[in-house]
Design a protein around this motif. Structure first.
Motif, PDB file in Angstrom:
ATOM      1  N   MET A   1       0.881  -1.372  -0.057  1.00 29.43           N
ATOM      2  CA  MET A   1       0.022  -0.144   0.049  1.00 29.43           C
ATOM      3  C   MET A   1       0.873   1.528  -0.044  1.00 29.43           C
ATOM      4  SD  MET A   1      -3.085   1.076   2.788  1.00 29.43           S
ATOM      5  CE  MET A   1      -3.957  -0.265   2.435  1.00 29.43           C
ATOM      6  N   ARG A   2       0.591   2.175  -0.988  1.00 25.55           N
ATOM      7  CA  ARG A   2       1.302   3.307  -0.994  1.00 25.55           C
ATOM      8  C   ARG A   2       1.099   4.448  -0.240  1.00 25.55           C
ATOM      9  NH1 ARG A   2       4.828   4.183  -4.854  1.00 25.55           N
ATOM     10  NH2 ARG A   2       4.659   2.759  -6.638  1.00 25.55           N
ATOM     11  N   LEU A   3      -0.058   4.152   0.858  1.00 25.43           N
ATOM     12  CA  LEU A   3      -0.476   5.080   1.886  1.00 25.43           C
ATOM     13  C   LEU A   3       0.589   5.539   2.692  1.00 25.43           C
ATOM     14  CD1 LEU A   3      -2.599   6.387   3.379  1.00 25.43           C
ATOM     15  CD2 LEU A   3      -3.052   4.482   4.870  1.00 25.43           C
ATOM     16  N   ASN A   4       1.700   4.728   2.951  1.00 24.54           N
ATOM     17  CA  ASN A   4       2.491   4.923   4.184  1.00 24.54           C
ATOM     18  C   ASN A   4       4.093   5.195   3.569  1.00 24.54           C
ATOM     19  OD1 ASN A   4       3.123   2.017   3.564  1.00 24.54           O
ATOM     20  ND2 ASN A   4       3.945   2.007   5.518  1.00 24.54           N
ATOM     21  N   GLU A   5       4.170   5.574   2.125  1.00 21.58           N
ATOM     22  CA  GLU A   5       5.623   5.268   1.843  1.00 21.58           C
ATOM     23  C   GLU A   5       6.483   6.476   1.970  1.00 21.58           C
ATOM     24  OE1 GLU A   5       5.556   5.641  -2.544  1.00 21.58           O
ATOM     25  OE2 GLU A   5       3.847   6.619  -2.802  1.00 21.58           O
ATOM     26  N   HIS A   6       5.675   7.625   2.451  1.00 15.49           N
ATOM     27  CA  HIS A   6       6.468   8.894   3.296  1.00 15.49           C
ATOM     28  C   HIS A   6       6.066   8.891   4.515  1.00 15.49           C
ATOM     29  CE1 HIS A   6       7.654   9.670  -1.102  1.00 15.49           C
ATOM     30  NE2 HIS A   6       6.518   9.713  -1.317  1.00 15.49           N
ATOM     31  N   THR A   7       5.954   7.830   5.058  1.00 13.92           N
ATOM     32  CA  THR A   7       5.519   8.007   6.722  1.00 13.92           C
ATOM     33  C   THR A   7       6.635   7.421   7.574  1.00 13.92           C
ATOM     34  OG1 THR A   7       3.125   8.161   5.990  1.00 13.92           O
ATOM     35  CG2 THR A   7       3.818   7.500   8.430  1.00 13.92           C
ATOM     36  N   LYS A   8       6.988   8.236   8.518  1.00 12.97           N
ATOM     37  CA  LYS A   8       7.930   7.314   9.301  1.00 12.97           C
ATOM     38  C   LYS A   8       7.154   7.702  11.047  1.00 12.97           C
ATOM     39  CE  LYS A   8      12.259   8.268   9.271  1.00 12.97           C
ATOM     40  NZ  LYS A   8      13.568   8.912   9.418  1.00 12.97           N
ATOM     41  N   LEU A   9       6.816   6.735  11.761  1.00 10.24           N
ATOM     42  CA  LEU A   9       6.465   6.870  13.078  1.00 10.24           C
ATOM     43  C   LEU A   9       7.389   6.464  13.996  1.00 10.24           C
ATOM     44  CD1 LEU A   9       3.268   4.627  12.324  1.00 10.24           C
ATOM     45  CD2 LEU A   9       3.465   6.772  11.691  1.00 10.24           C
ATOM     46  N   LEU A  10       7.434   7.671  15.045  1.00 12.54           N
ATOM     47  CA  LEU A  10       8.534   7.845  16.007  1.00 12.54           C
ATOM     48  C   LEU A  10       7.793   7.378  17.378  1.00 12.54           C
ATOM     49  CD1 LEU A  10      10.390  10.941  14.989  1.00 12.54           C
ATOM     50  CD2 LEU A  10      10.682   8.447  14.141  1.00 12.54           C
ATOM     51  N   GLY A  11       8.262   6.505  18.094  1.00 11.86           N
ATOM     52  CA  GLY A  11       7.897   6.170  19.400  1.00 11.86           C
ATOM     53  C   GLY A  11       9.186   6.233  20.438  1.00 11.86           C
ATOM     54  N   GLN A  12       9.096   5.706  21.650  1.00 10.92           N
ATOM     55  CA  GLN A  12      10.143   5.969  22.468  1.00 10.92           C
ATOM     56  C   GLN A  12      11.321   4.884  22.226  1.00 10.92           C
ATOM     57  OE1 GLN A  12       8.344   5.959  26.664  1.00 10.92           O
ATOM     58  NE2 GLN A  12       7.933   8.224  26.455  1.00 10.92           N
ATOM     59  N   ARG A  13      10.788   3.467  21.953  1.00  7.86           N
ATOM     60  CA  ARG A  13      11.526   2.588  21.866  1.00  7.86           C
ATOM     61  C   ARG A  13      11.738   2.351  20.184  1.00  7.86           C
ATOM     62  NH1 ARG A  13       8.547   0.132  26.624  1.00  7.86           N
ATOM     63  NH2 ARG A  13       9.817   0.383  28.319  1.00  7.86           N
ATOM     64  N   VAL A  14      10.673   2.334  19.536  1.00  9.06           N
ATOM     65  CA  VAL A  14      10.989   2.049  18.047  1.00  9.06           C
ATOM     66  C   VAL A  14      10.469   3.087  17.176  1.00  9.06           C
ATOM     67  CG1 VAL A  14      10.169  -0.440  18.912  1.00  9.06           C
ATOM     68  CG2 VAL A  14       8.497   1.185  18.061  1.00  9.06           C
ATOM     69  N   VAL A  15      11.074   2.835  16.079  1.00  4.53           N
ATOM     70  CA  VAL A  15      10.578   3.632  14.870  1.00  4.53           C
ATOM     71  C   VAL A  15      10.245   2.931  13.816  1.00  4.53           C
ATOM     72  CG1 VAL A  15      11.703   5.298  13.178  1.00  4.53           C
ATOM     73  CG2 VAL A  15      12.635   5.317  15.505  1.00  4.53           C
ATOM     74  N   LEU A  16       9.126   3.319  13.198  1.00  2.00           N
ATOM     75  CA  LEU A  16       8.375   2.294  11.962  1.00  2.00           C
ATOM     76  C   LEU A  16       8.756   3.292  10.770  1.00  2.00           C
ATOM     77  CD1 LEU A  16       4.992   1.285  13.506  1.00  2.00           C
ATOM     78  CD2 LEU A  16       7.313   0.281  13.969  1.00  2.00           C
ATOM     79  N   VAL A  17       9.189   2.430   9.922  1.00  6.25           N
ATOM     80  CA  VAL A  17       9.506   3.069   8.400  1.00  6.25           C
ATOM     81  C   VAL A  17       9.092   2.304   7.535  1.00  6.25           C
ATOM     82  CG1 VAL A  17      11.619   4.342   9.382  1.00  6.25           C
ATOM     83  CG2 VAL A  17      11.917   1.878   8.189  1.00  6.25           C
ATOM     84  N   PRO A  18       8.696   2.631   6.302  1.00  5.13           N
ATOM     85  CA  PRO A  18       8.149   1.901   5.228  1.00  5.13           C
ATOM     86  C   PRO A  18       9.168   0.748   4.841  1.00  5.13           C
ATOM     87  CG  PRO A  18       8.048   4.433   4.737  1.00  5.13           C
ATOM     88  CD  PRO A  18       8.745   4.138   5.909  1.00  5.13           C
ATOM     89  N   TYR A  19       8.598  -0.323   4.255  1.00  3.97           N
ATOM     90  CA  TYR A  19       9.578  -1.523   3.820  1.00  3.97           C
ATOM     91  C   TYR A  19       9.821  -1.044   2.397  1.00  3.97           C
ATOM     92  CZ  TYR A  19      10.482  -6.454   2.882  1.00  3.97           C
ATOM     93  OH  TYR A  19      11.016  -7.730   2.542  1.00  3.97           O
ATOM     94  N   GLU A  20      11.259  -1.085   2.394  1.00  4.78           N
ATOM     95  CA  GLU A  20      11.701  -0.483   1.155  1.00  4.78           C
ATOM     96  C   GLU A  20      12.851  -1.647   0.514  1.00  4.78           C
ATOM     97  OE1 GLU A  20      10.912   1.884  -0.325  1.00  4.78           O
ATOM     98  OE2 GLU A  20      10.355   3.497   1.248  1.00  4.78           O
ATOM     99  N   ALA A  21      13.190  -1.757  -0.666  1.00  9.26           N
ATOM    100  CA  ALA A  21      13.936  -2.655  -1.244  1.00  9.26           C
ATOM    101  C   ALA A  21      15.312  -2.805  -0.417  1.00  9.26           C
ATOM    102  CB  ALA A  21      14.271  -2.437  -2.680  1.00  9.26           C
ATOM    103  N   ARG A  22      15.841  -1.987   0.190  1.00  9.80           N
ATOM    104  CA  ARG A  22      16.960  -1.953   1.000  1.00  9.80           C
ATOM    105  C   ARG A  22      17.040  -2.675   2.363  1.00  9.80           C
ATOM    106  NH1 ARG A  22      15.217   3.306   1.648  1.00  9.80           N
ATOM    107  NH2 ARG A  22      14.640   4.013   3.772  1.00  9.80           N
TER     108      ARG A  22
END
Length: 200
Positions: free
Chosen positions: A1-22
């Motif tokens: 889903m392209r919805l989150n392709e430019h989204t980063k979610l920041l927490g205290q312990r984790v950071v969520l980033v889009p799943y990329e080829a790298r």
């Protein structure tokens, strides 16, 4: 889903980033472990198939995924690959009987060193908040192996309720209706835990 392709979610312990080829080579390395595949009910894929799967996660409208990073490692290194500890996914479908959209939630903390530190809990809370804010969902559900007591307890702590057991698949299904009361609970859980930024 392209919805989150430019989204980063920041927490205290984790950071969520889009799943990329790298991210694929390290993800593929994780999934070479038979135990992890068994726990996540995943098929063994070649590296090329793993890249194809990553593209499916990016483009298919019924799939939403983030890679879970250790926030401390990421802050120190600014290296997403070094900071990778797992992923969180949603599979979306329309329930024809109830006439509502449902998202099946999954969380995997693949790195053994990262388990038991609250990463999975925070990542899942961030995913719930993001999804219910951006998608027309009425309900979350989780399908978990009967022997996976850690995951069962985790989703029960999110106020999910067991609705069925399928012995032939050795699977428990839990559900959580997205009600105003539950959203108030969710907001309280993450109020001091995270911030959301919509650019990577």
């Amino acid at each position: 889903m392209r919805l989150n392709e430019h989204t980063k979610l920041l927490g205290q312990r984790v950071v969520l980033v889009p799943y990329e080829a790298r991210h694929v080579p390290k993800y593929h390395e994780w999934m070479s472990c038979p135990t992890l595949r068994n726990q996540t009910a995943s098929d063994e894929l070649s590296l090329d198939e793993e890249y194809e799967m990553q593209q499916s996660w990016r483009h298919d409208n019924d799939k939403l995924t983030f890679i879970v990073l250790c926030a401390e490692t990421y802050a120190k290194t600014n290296d997403e690959i070094a900071a990778m500890v797992g992923d969180t996914n949603l599979f979306l479908h329309y329930d024809e009987e109830d006439k509502q959209y449902v998202a099946e939630a999954e969380i995997m903390i693949a790195s053994k060193e990262a388990r038991g530190k609250g990463y999975g809990r925070e990542a899942m809370l961030l995913m719930f908040k993001y999804a219910q804010s951006h998608l027309p969902l009425a309900k979350f559900e989780a399908k978990i192996d009967m022997d996976n007591l850690i995951s069962l307890r985790l989703f029960e702590s999110f106020q999910f309720i067991e609705v069925r057991r399928v012995e032939v698949f050795h699977e428990v299904t839990l559900e959580r209706q997205i009600t105003p009361e539950w959203l108030t609970w969710l907001d309280a859980q993450i109020a001091l835990r995270s911030e959301t930024y919509n650019s990577c």
